[in-house]
Scaffold this active site. Structure first.
Site, PDB file in Angstrom:
ATOM      1  CE1 TYR A 126       2.410  -8.650   1.828  1.00  0.00           C
ATOM      2  CE2 TYR A 126       3.969  -6.895   1.340  1.00  0.00           C
ATOM      3  CZ  TYR A 126       2.682  -7.406   1.282  1.00  0.00           C
ATOM      4  OH  TYR A 126       1.692  -6.685   0.677  1.00  0.00           O
ATOM      5  CE  LYS A 138       0.575  -7.271   4.923  1.00  0.00           C
ATOM      6  NZ  LYS A 138       0.173  -7.583   3.534  1.00  0.00           N
ATOM      7  CB  THR A 163      -0.925   0.006   1.228  1.00  0.00           C
ATOM      8  OG1 THR A 163      -1.699  -1.203   1.230  1.00  0.00           O
ATOM      9  CG2 THR A 163      -1.855   1.203   1.217  1.00  0.00           C
TER      10      THR A 163
END
Length: 305
Positions: free
Chosen positions: A135, A163, A47
């Site tokens: 990630y 994540k 993001t």
């Protein structure tokens, strides 16, 4: 695990057309997250457009963040890069600036093997010297972490969390149980994919790595707290209010929609980094309508900035 639990709000990184970070605008966005009471900030994640920024600008963003909110809320910094030595340098930069944790995706141009990803993760974790969150983002990296690789990495000192994307088969409960059985008790397992956040937390996920919380932290926090408390009806009610926004995230990608939200709410006037194009006026109206389902008032939100 303390840095990798609850609501982690991932901010956009406001920049100009040349990719220079607007540190004042970034500080305002992060301060809103802090004041809303989120559990951590995710800086320079997907993001945050980390892949579009130079090392110097990423360093400036981290330094601005730590000056603004450092010591008041944990800041987890994305350090993904194509080369291991570049990711190591970014990890050292983040630590030098005072970051609390690292987030690392296995970026690549050439498809990576499991051993290559393992060695990459271990090297960057050691270089950074901060708790690291894996990630797992196959939507952009095209690399899928196997259960066995996750279990192997979870045993590495300093690698504290993962994540996860939402599972393709939708079986979050089953995936969580499977991973819990293979990883240490204190290894944190959280999820991204905002439309599955409520279910992931209700099923016992440790964290929601949230896109929408970067701009709507109070609303995301209400959903997080209800789900983590096991209040299923309330969590599902709140999640339903987000549903029009989740649909737009799926259709356009959350990255584009977040820039539209920032503009609609008057939080910052920026556009996505090229070659990403902003949404067209008709689709921006759809984003406005989706925000209406959350009973947001643009003027009130703008005044927070």
């Amino acid at each position: 695990m303390t840095h990798f639990s609850g609501l982690s709000a991932f901010s956009i990184t406001p920049t100009d057309a040349a990719g220079r970070v607007d540190t004042a605008a970034l500080a305002r966005l992060l301060d809103r997250i802090l004041r809303a009471g989120a559990d951590s900030i995710g800086l320079l994640g997907s993001t945050g457009g980390y892949a579009f920024l130079s090392r110097d600008e990423r360093r400036r963003a981290v330094e601005a963040a730590m000056e603004s909110v450092g010591g008041k809320i944990p800041v987890i910094v994305g350090v993904g890069a194509l080369r291991t030595d570049e990711a190591e340098a970014l990890a050292r930069d983040a630590k030098a600036a005072g970051a609390d944790g690292l987030l690392l995706a296995p970026m690549s141009y050439t498809p990576l093997t499991e051993e290559e990803v393992y060695q990459h993760m271990v090297s960057v974790s050691a270089a950074g010297g901060l708790p690291l969150c894996i990630y797992n983002n196959p939507g952009t990296t095209r690399f899928i972490f196997s259960d066995s690789l996750i279990a192997r990495l979870a045993k590495v000192p300093g690698i504290a969390a993962i994540k996860m994307p939402l599972p393709a088969d939708g079986d979050i409960r089953g995936e969580l149980a499977r991973l819990r059985a293979q990883t240490p008790k204190d290894f944190s397992i959280g999820y991204s994919g905002d439309w599955g956040a409520a279910q992931s937390l209700l099923f016992g996920g440790d964290a929601w790595y949230s896109v929408v919380a970067g701009l709507l932290p109070a609303e995301a926090l209400a959903l997080t707290r209800a789900a983590m408390a096991g209040e299923r009806k309330e969590a599902e009610r709140l999640d339903q209010a987000f549903e029009p926004l989740w649909s737009l995230f799926k259709e356009f990608g959350s990255f584009r929609v977040m820039y539209a939200i920032a503009d609609i709410l008057g939080l910052c006037r920026v556009v996505p980094p090229r070659p990403i194009l902003p949404l067209c006026p008709v689709d921006i109206l759809r984003v406005e309508a989706a925000l209406g389902s959350l009973k947001l008032e643009a003027a009130g939100r703008a005044s927070d900035a």
